[in-house]
Scaffold this motif. Structure first.
Motif, PDB file in Angstrom:
ATOM      1  N   ASP A  40       1.105  -0.884   0.580  1.00 47.02           N
ATOM      2  CA  ASP A  40      -0.343  -0.379  -0.413  1.00 47.02           C
ATOM      3  C   ASP A  40       0.837   1.176   0.058  1.00 47.02           C
ATOM      4  O   ASP A  40       1.910   1.843  -0.859  1.00 47.02           O
ATOM      5  CB  ASP A  40      -0.637  -0.033   1.202  1.00 47.02           C
ATOM      6  CG  ASP A  40       0.132   0.446   3.097  1.00 47.02           C
ATOM      7  OD1 ASP A  40       0.558   0.690   2.556  1.00 47.02           O
ATOM      8  OD2 ASP A  40      -0.860   0.365   3.544  1.00 47.02           O
ATOM      9  N   GLN A  41       0.212   2.382   0.316  1.00 46.51           N
ATOM     10  CA  GLN A  41       0.873   3.637   0.544  1.00 46.51           C
ATOM     11  C   GLN A  41       1.959   3.898   1.129  1.00 46.51           C
ATOM     12  O   GLN A  41       3.662   4.244   0.886  1.00 46.51           O
ATOM     13  CB  GLN A  41      -0.180   4.550   0.609  1.00 46.51           C
ATOM     14  CG  GLN A  41      -0.939   4.804   1.690  1.00 46.51           C
ATOM     15  CD  GLN A  41      -2.495   4.082   1.837  1.00 46.51           C
ATOM     16  OE1 GLN A  41      -2.458   3.055   0.853  1.00 46.51           O
ATOM     17  NE2 GLN A  41      -3.148   4.000   2.255  1.00 46.51           N
ATOM     18  N   THR A  67     -11.452   0.302  -2.003  1.00 50.55           N
ATOM     19  CA  THR A  67     -10.761   1.703  -1.700  1.00 50.55           C
ATOM     20  C   THR A  67     -10.690   3.071  -0.527  1.00 50.55           C
ATOM     21  O   THR A  67      -9.971   3.444  -0.291  1.00 50.55           O
ATOM     22  CB  THR A  67     -11.208   2.649  -3.812  1.00 50.55           C
ATOM     23  OG1 THR A  67     -12.250   2.288  -2.974  1.00 50.55           O
ATOM     24  CG2 THR A  67     -11.346   2.182  -4.605  1.00 50.55           C
ATOM     25  N   LEU A  70      -6.887   2.371   0.724  1.00 52.78           N
ATOM     26  CA  LEU A  70      -6.183   4.052  -0.254  1.00 52.78           C
ATOM     27  C   LEU A  70      -5.966   5.812   0.960  1.00 52.78           C
ATOM     28  O   LEU A  70      -5.282   6.018   0.497  1.00 52.78           O
ATOM     29  CB  LEU A  70      -6.171   4.545  -2.099  1.00 52.78           C
ATOM     30  CG  LEU A  70      -6.333   2.930  -2.880  1.00 52.78           C
ATOM     31  CD1 LEU A  70      -7.021   3.584  -3.731  1.00 52.78           C
ATOM     32  CD2 LEU A  70      -5.184   3.106  -2.955  1.00 52.78           C
ATOM     33  N   CYS A 133      -3.933   1.528 -10.839  1.00 55.54           N
ATOM     34  CA  CYS A 133      -4.741   3.074  -9.869  1.00 55.54           C
ATOM     35  C   CYS A 133      -3.782   3.720  -9.704  1.00 55.54           C
ATOM     36  O   CYS A 133      -2.581   4.005  -9.737  1.00 55.54           O
ATOM     37  CB  CYS A 133      -4.449   1.791  -8.365  1.00 55.54           C
ATOM     38  SG  CYS A 133      -4.890   2.542  -7.183  1.00 55.54           S
ATOM     39  N   PHE A 135      -2.656   5.714  -7.520  1.00 54.78           N
ATOM     40  CA  PHE A 135      -2.402   5.394  -6.125  1.00 54.78           C
ATOM     41  C   PHE A 135      -1.050   4.694  -5.398  1.00 54.78           C
ATOM     42  O   PHE A 135      -0.721   4.109  -4.071  1.00 54.78           O
ATOM     43  CB  PHE A 135      -2.821   6.146  -4.854  1.00 54.78           C
ATOM     44  CG  PHE A 135      -4.116   7.692  -4.889  1.00 54.78           C
ATOM     45  CD1 PHE A 135      -3.030   8.522  -5.706  1.00 54.78           C
ATOM     46  CD2 PHE A 135      -5.352   7.225  -4.774  1.00 54.78           C
ATOM     47  CE1 PHE A 135      -3.718   9.273  -5.860  1.00 54.78           C
ATOM     48  CE2 PHE A 135      -5.901   8.554  -4.584  1.00 54.78           C
ATOM     49  CZ  PHE A 135      -4.807   9.699  -5.332  1.00 54.78           C
ATOM     50  N   ALA A 136      -0.895   3.945  -6.480  1.00 58.99           N
ATOM     51  CA  ALA A 136      -0.223   2.567  -5.928  1.00 58.99           C
ATOM     52  C   ALA A 136       1.000   3.024  -6.598  1.00 58.99           C
ATOM     53  O   ALA A 136       1.679   2.662  -7.731  1.00 58.99           O
ATOM     54  CB  ALA A 136      -0.816   1.468  -7.495  1.00 58.99           C
TER      55      ALA A 136
END
Length: 479
Positions: A40-41, A67, A70, A133, A135-136
């Motif tokens: 993840d982020q 989602t 995220l 995605c 923000f991936a």
């Protein structure tokens, strides 16, 4: 009906062949379950575990996650208004806790040696329409690697990772200790520390080292050395150089693996930079990096005889790392705790500077003419960093140095005395520096930078709401 992968043409020919072989292994009964893992982020692994029969169809059909993942900060709190228009992200497809889809990268499949008949595969995240995605972070690094590849170059990196392992005394699992986050475990030392690299200290923790060695080798990670670090219960592992995405993939897997392996043995492993224990020493993540020419496979940093420490290309890359050191700090050191490490005369950097084989400098140049291992060691990172963002920041900074043919200036033989731009002293300062770095904002994209800074600002806001022990001790009796 065509699968999600086939409809959106998400695999290369090589990945399709790897998936076919993986499907055969899953059908053979080699594993009972497969963990579909997505970084993840924050560089934390999330995902779902499927029984083998379902995992076969999920290879091409994908695995859906919400989602809202995220939108999480490091306490796993949702910090965006996910049920508002656009889900708080101002992007279509992310509102209302809608799904996104994990697609396995079949070449990353492994058997976890510590978990019975359990497979593991790393995944990439896609939106419902098959687009990546936004923000991936693994995809962000892949784009940087592809950009470097257009210059005929591969990014090569080796990992030098410090961390702590303690005896787990109390996992704090009583009802009153729950929370978000819950109370941290109570621990005790495995070693007193301060006997750096002594054989006696190593032998006293050989049980830890042996378990880590056996399991990480069985996992297929390029382990090179196991070392006793300076601080109490502090360890260091080093990993050989790999190319492209692999150093980052290795980092997310080894962190998760070490924590799981240790927990099963009654130990607590942490990659927190500076735990609150007496006589602690901060942990760093030193990233060794070079470039490989695709044409002949040679190290592009090696200088000609008598031509200095690095090739002209290597010097430009070094200058780019130096020029964007302040702006990239938050991607190498993304926690509030990590900024407690930057201090002079501590073997940790405190300013944007380079030097020839000097551990006080942020950028340490090693090797030289005729040395195939010529490289730059960046000592700025903390071991909790998201490796995809950290490595991507290095590539973008280095490429800018190449494009603009920047000069790094002379080596700083006294790195804690030579005037240079100071590194940020807090997470808030580092976020401001990233937002002010026009090159990094352009390369990562304003949308991603704003998203990432929003999450980190939410962590700072929660931190500022807490009354610290220092404040209580300082003011409660005096005033």
């Amino acid at each position: 009906m065509a699968s999600f992968v086939d409809r959106h043409d998400l695999w290369t020919d090589e990945q399709a062949l790897q998936a076919a072989e993986l499907d055969r292994r899953l059908a053979s009964g080699e594993v009972d379950v497969v963990r579909f893992a997505w970084p993840d982020q924050h560089g934390l692994l999330r995902g779902k575990t499927l029984v083998a029969s379902e995992a076969r169809s999920a290879l091409r059909g994908g695995v859906n996650l919400t989602t809202t993942l995220l939108a999480k900060d490091t306490s796993h709190k949702t910090v965006f208004p996910v049920f508002s228009a656009g889900g708080g992200f101002a992007l279509p497809g992310l509102q209302g806790g809608a799904d996104f889809t994990l697609v396995a990268d079949p070449g990353t499949f492994r058997i976890l040696p510590w978990a019975k008949k359990t497979g593991w595969v790393l995944c990439d995240a896609y939106m419902a329409d098959g687009s990546p995605c936004p923000f991936a972070t693994r995809r962000i690094l892949q784009k940087a690697v592809d950009e470097l590849g257009r210059e005929g170059l591969d990014f090569v990196a080796g990992l030098e990772v410090e961390f702590h392992v303690f005896q787990l005394d109390d996992a704090r699992m009583v009802l009153a200790d729950s929370g978000q986050p819950g109370e941290p475990p109570r621990v005790s030392l495995l070693s007193h520390g301060h006997q750096y690299l002594t054989e006696l200290r190593y032998d006293r923790v050989d049980a830890v080292m042996q378990v880590l060695h056996d399991q990480l080798i069985a996992l297929g990670l390029p382990l090179r050395s196991l070392e006793i670090e300076f601080g109490p219960s502090q360890f260091e592992l080093t990993f050989g150089p790999t190319v492209g995405l692999m150093p980052a993939d290795t980092m997310v897997l080894l962190r998760s693996a070490i924590k799981q392996i240790c927990q099963r043995q009654g130990w607590h492993a942490t990659f927190m930079c500076r735990p609150k224990i007496p006589n602690v020493m901060s942990s760093g993540w030193h990233l060794h990096q070079s470039l490989r020419r695709r044409g002949d496979g040679a190290n592009a940093f090696i200088p000609e005889e008598g031509a200095g420490d690095l090739s002209p290309l290597g010097l430009h890359w070094l200058a780019g790392l130096k020029a964007h050191a302040v702006g990239a700090s938050v991607l190498a050191c993304p926690t509030i705790n990590g900024y407690r490490r930057y201090r002079p005369f501590s073997l940790a950097p405190d300013r944007a500077i380079w030097a020839r084989d000097n551990r006080g400098a942020m950028l340490r140049v090693l090797g030289g003419p005729g040395d195939a291992g010529t490289r730059i060691e960046n000592r700025v990172g903390e071991p909790a960093a998201n490796p995809y963002l950290y490595l991507a920041s290095q590539i973008h900074a280095g490429l800018d140095g190449m494009v603009r043919r920047l000069d790094p200036g002379p080596s700083a033989d006294a790195p804690y005395e030579t005037p240079a731009e100071p590194l940020p002293r807090s997470l808030g300062d580092a976020l401001a520096a990233l937002q002010a770095d026009e090159v990094l904002v352009e390369r990562f994209g304003r949308t991603f930078v704003d998203y990432y800074c929003h999450i980190k600002q939410a962590e700072i806001a929660r931190f500022n709401l807490e009354v610290s022990e220092w404040e209580h001790r300082e003011y409660f009796d005096m005033y």
